[in-house]
Write a protein that holds these residues in place. Structure first.
Motif, PDB file in Angstrom:
ATOM      1  N   GLY A 254      34.405 -30.091 -30.604  1.00  0.00           N
ATOM      2  CA  GLY A 254      35.092 -28.804 -30.388  1.00  0.00           C
ATOM      3  C   GLY A 254      36.474 -28.793 -31.026  1.00  0.00           C
ATOM      4  O   GLY A 254      37.380 -29.501 -30.603  1.00  0.00           O
ATOM      5  N   ARG A 255      36.643 -27.985 -32.039  1.00  0.00           N
ATOM      6  CA  ARG A 255      37.915 -28.002 -32.782  1.00  0.00           C
ATOM      7  C   ARG A 255      39.029 -27.278 -32.032  1.00  0.00           C
ATOM      8  O   ARG A 255      40.206 -27.568 -32.235  1.00  0.00           O
ATOM      9  CB  ARG A 255      37.713 -27.396 -34.171  1.00  0.00           C
ATOM     10  CG  ARG A 255      37.097 -25.998 -34.162  1.00  0.00           C
ATOM     11  CD  ARG A 255      36.563 -25.644 -35.539  1.00  0.00           C
ATOM     12  NE  ARG A 255      35.859 -24.366 -35.545  1.00  0.00           N
ATOM     13  CZ  ARG A 255      35.092 -23.954 -36.550  1.00  0.00           C
ATOM     14  NH1 ARG A 255      34.928 -24.714 -37.612  1.00  0.00           N
ATOM     15  NH2 ARG A 255      34.505 -22.786 -36.498  1.00  0.00           N
ATOM     16  N   THR A 256      38.675 -26.327 -31.155  1.00  0.00           N
ATOM     17  CA  THR A 256      39.741 -25.589 -30.449  1.00  0.00           C
ATOM     18  C   THR A 256      40.524 -26.536 -29.545  1.00  0.00           C
ATOM     19  O   THR A 256      41.731 -26.429 -29.431  1.00  0.00           O
ATOM     20  CB  THR A 256      39.183 -24.419 -29.617  1.00  0.00           C
ATOM     21  OG1 THR A 256      38.461 -24.916 -28.483  1.00  0.00           O
ATOM     22  CG2 THR A 256      38.258 -23.529 -30.434  1.00  0.00           C
TER      23      THR A 256
ATOM     24  N   THR B 102      34.104 -25.096 -22.928  1.00  0.00           N
ATOM     25  CA  THR B 102      33.720 -24.984 -24.342  1.00  0.00           C
ATOM     26  C   THR B 102      32.206 -25.120 -24.499  1.00  0.00           C
ATOM     27  O   THR B 102      31.534 -25.682 -23.638  1.00  0.00           O
ATOM     28  CB  THR B 102      34.394 -26.064 -25.224  1.00  0.00           C
ATOM     29  OG1 THR B 102      33.908 -27.355 -24.819  1.00  0.00           O
ATOM     30  CG2 THR B 102      35.907 -26.034 -25.109  1.00  0.00           C
ATOM     31  N   ARG B 103      31.741 -24.626 -25.624  1.00  0.00           N
ATOM     32  CA  ARG B 103      30.323 -24.668 -25.988  1.00  0.00           C
ATOM     33  C   ARG B 103      29.984 -26.028 -26.597  1.00  0.00           C
ATOM     34  O   ARG B 103      30.784 -26.571 -27.366  1.00  0.00           O
ATOM     35  CB  ARG B 103      30.098 -23.559 -27.025  1.00  0.00           C
ATOM     36  CG  ARG B 103      28.756 -23.465 -27.659  1.00  0.00           C
ATOM     37  CD  ARG B 103      28.736 -22.276 -28.647  1.00  0.00           C
ATOM     38  NE  ARG B 103      29.570 -22.519 -29.822  1.00  0.00           N
ATOM     39  CZ  ARG B 103      29.145 -23.078 -30.953  1.00  0.00           C
ATOM     40  NH1 ARG B 103      27.877 -23.457 -31.090  1.00  0.00           N
ATOM     41  NH2 ARG B 103      29.967 -23.253 -31.971  1.00  0.00           N
ATOM     42  N   ILE B 104      28.799 -26.534 -26.294  1.00  0.00           N
ATOM     43  CA  ILE B 104      28.330 -27.728 -27.006  1.00  0.00           C
ATOM     44  C   ILE B 104      28.043 -27.273 -28.450  1.00  0.00           C
ATOM     45  O   ILE B 104      27.298 -26.319 -28.673  1.00  0.00           O
ATOM     46  CB  ILE B 104      27.045 -28.314 -26.359  1.00  0.00           C
ATOM     47  CG1 ILE B 104      27.223 -28.527 -24.842  1.00  0.00           C
ATOM     48  CG2 ILE B 104      26.630 -29.609 -27.060  1.00  0.00           C
ATOM     49  CD1 ILE B 104      28.199 -29.586 -24.419  1.00  0.00           C
ATOM     50  N   GLN B 105      28.667 -27.964 -29.423  1.00  0.00           N
ATOM     51  CA  GLN B 105      28.684 -27.475 -30.812  1.00  0.00           C
ATOM     52  C   GLN B 105      27.399 -27.862 -31.556  1.00  0.00           C
ATOM     53  O   GLN B 105      27.392 -28.785 -32.380  1.00  0.00           O
ATOM     54  CB  GLN B 105      29.920 -28.028 -31.537  1.00  0.00           C
ATOM     55  CG  GLN B 105      31.237 -27.754 -30.821  1.00  0.00           C
ATOM     56  CD  GLN B 105      31.752 -26.358 -31.060  1.00  0.00           C
ATOM     57  OE1 GLN B 105      32.106 -26.009 -32.184  1.00  0.00           O
ATOM     58  NE2 GLN B 105      31.789 -25.535 -30.005  1.00  0.00           N
ATOM     59  N   LYS B 106      26.358 -27.116 -31.263  1.00  0.00           N
ATOM     60  CA  LYS B 106      25.023 -27.415 -31.781  1.00  0.00           C
ATOM     61  C   LYS B 106      25.007 -27.710 -33.285  1.00  0.00           C
ATOM     62  O   LYS B 106      24.351 -28.646 -33.752  1.00  0.00           O
ATOM     63  CB  LYS B 106      24.117 -26.213 -31.489  1.00  0.00           C
ATOM     64  CG  LYS B 106      22.687 -26.380 -31.903  1.00  0.00           C
ATOM     65  CD  LYS B 106      21.889 -25.147 -31.541  1.00  0.00           C
ATOM     66  CE  LYS B 106      20.427 -25.364 -31.902  1.00  0.00           C
ATOM     67  NZ  LYS B 106      19.632 -24.156 -31.641  1.00  0.00           N
TER      68      LYS B 106
HETATM   69  N1  ASP Z   1      34.654 -20.068 -31.878  1.00  0.00           N
HETATM   70  C1  ASP Z   1      35.194 -21.379 -31.666  1.00  0.00           C
HETATM   71  C2  ASP Z   1      35.185 -22.146 -32.969  1.00  0.00           C
HETATM   72  O1  ASP Z   1      34.823 -21.603 -33.985  1.00  0.00           O
HETATM   73  C3  ASP Z   1      34.479 -22.107 -30.571  1.00  0.00           C
HETATM   74  C4  ASP Z   1      33.000 -22.278 -30.771  1.00  0.00           C
HETATM   75  O2  ASP Z   1      32.425 -21.848 -31.794  1.00  0.00           O
HETATM   76  O3  ASP Z   1      32.396 -22.840 -29.856  1.00  0.00           O
HETATM   77  O4  ASP Z   1      35.560 -23.287 -32.973  1.00  0.00           O
END
Ligand code: ASP
Ligand code: CP
Length: 315
Positions: free
Chosen positions: A168-170, A229-233
């Motif tokens: 997760g980059r954020t 945060t979302r798991i970055q599939k």
């Molecule tokens: N939209 C954010 C990002 O591009 C977070 C995500 O995609 O989960 O890093």
């Protein structure tokens, strides 16, 4: 007085406390102005290029909204297929070309370091809108602004960051800005998705309180802010590994009401299933307000890097 004129925005680590506070104040000023009028003419005649080599809803559209509400114009693309990159053109040549047209460039790219590479060849300021699993600094700024607006202050808050802290980059950018406010950080992730050591090490070296856990409820109980945060599939090379880890943490309304009803709930979005839809109606579910704040913060950044803020020009 800070001066970001002509500067690239590449990493959360680049900002001083003074710069962060100034960006927050300016975002608040733009918010107040937009409550009185739909648009301003501060960037009249300027052009922003949005070069998005990866999907986006909020970052691209809020950059475009920010530019247009400041009276500027936007060019760009949102998929590689429509550009000459599909014919084999390099990133550097693409950037050198767009640099001839635009006054400022916002870029999102799947490769870590791509925004920095772009900045090296561009004369105009380059803003990193997300480079692979690297950083997303403008998101960190709008997250900071959201925390200040929702909580009234940032200093000393306990912030729990939960989910995919590896890719997760954020959150990679986020921890770099929270350190200026001496926030206590609780990092909640499955072992396989822990925050990389090289991201945490500088915080620890600075003596900041950083704790790690796999227990979302325990972190929630102590948090002023919970950042899901979302798991970055898209970053997983092994789909089976993604299947194993997806759904690691799901925040429900029942959990919030039972454990910490007053916590501020944030998420950079898009959400998949990390936050149950019934959480949305809680007054402390801040994630759509967070998305709106992206416009004000990006207005501030655009005005600053284009040198339109300061003595004799504007506030
Ligand atoms: N939209 C954010 C990002 O591009 C977070 C995500 O995609 O989960 O890093
Ligand atoms: N938060 C964020 O970056 O959203 P998008 O991926 O939709 O731009």
């Amino acid at each position: 007085m800070i001066n970001l004129k002509g500067k690239d925005i590449l990493s959360g680590a680049q900002f001083s406390r003074e710069e962060l506070d100034r960006i927050m104040d300016l975002a608040g000023e733009f918010r107040a102005r937009l409550e009185r009028t739909p648009s301003l003419d501060l960037l009249n005649g300027y052009i922003l290029a949005t070069l998005f080599f990866e999907p986006s809803t909020r970052t691209r559209l809020s950059f475009e909204t920010a530019m247009q509400r400041l009276g500027g114009r936007v060019i760009g693309f949102s998929s590689v297929e429509s550009t000459s990159v599909a014919k084999g053109e390099s990133l550097a040549d693409t950037i050198r070309t767009v640099d001839q047209y635009a006054d400022v460039i916002a870029i999102r790219h799947p490769r870590i370091g791509a925004a920095r590479e772009a900045a090296e060849v561009a004369e105009h300021p380059v803003i990193n809108g997300g480079d692979g699993a690297g950083e997303h600094p403008t998101q960190a700024l709008l997250d900071l602004y959201t925390i200040r607006r929702e909580r009234g202050e940032i200093d000393g808050l306990t912030i729990a960051l939960s989910g995919d802290l590896k890719y997760g980059r954020t959150v990679h950018s986020g921890v770099q800005v929270y350190r200026h406010y001496r926030c206590r950080l609780i990092l909640v992730a499955p072992d396989a998705l822990r925050m990389p050591e090289e991201v945490i090490a500088p915080l620890r070296a600075q003596g900041l309180p950083v704790e790690e856990t796999t227990d979302l409820e325990a972190a929630l109980a102590q948090a002023d802010v919970l950042y899901m945060t979302r798991i970055q599939k898209e970053r997983f090379s092994d789909p089976a590994e993604y299947e194993r880890l997806k759904g690691s943490y799901i925040l429900t309304r029942e959990m919030v009401e039972r454990v910490n009803p007053r916590v501020t709930i944030m998420h950079p979005l898009p959400r998949v299933d990390e936050i149950a839809p019934d959480v949305d109606a809680l007054p402390n579910a801040a994630y759509f307000r967070q998305a709106r704040n992206g416009v004000y913060v990006r207005m501030a950044l655009l005005a600053l890097v284009l040198g339109r803020i300061g003595a004799g020009v504007w506030v």
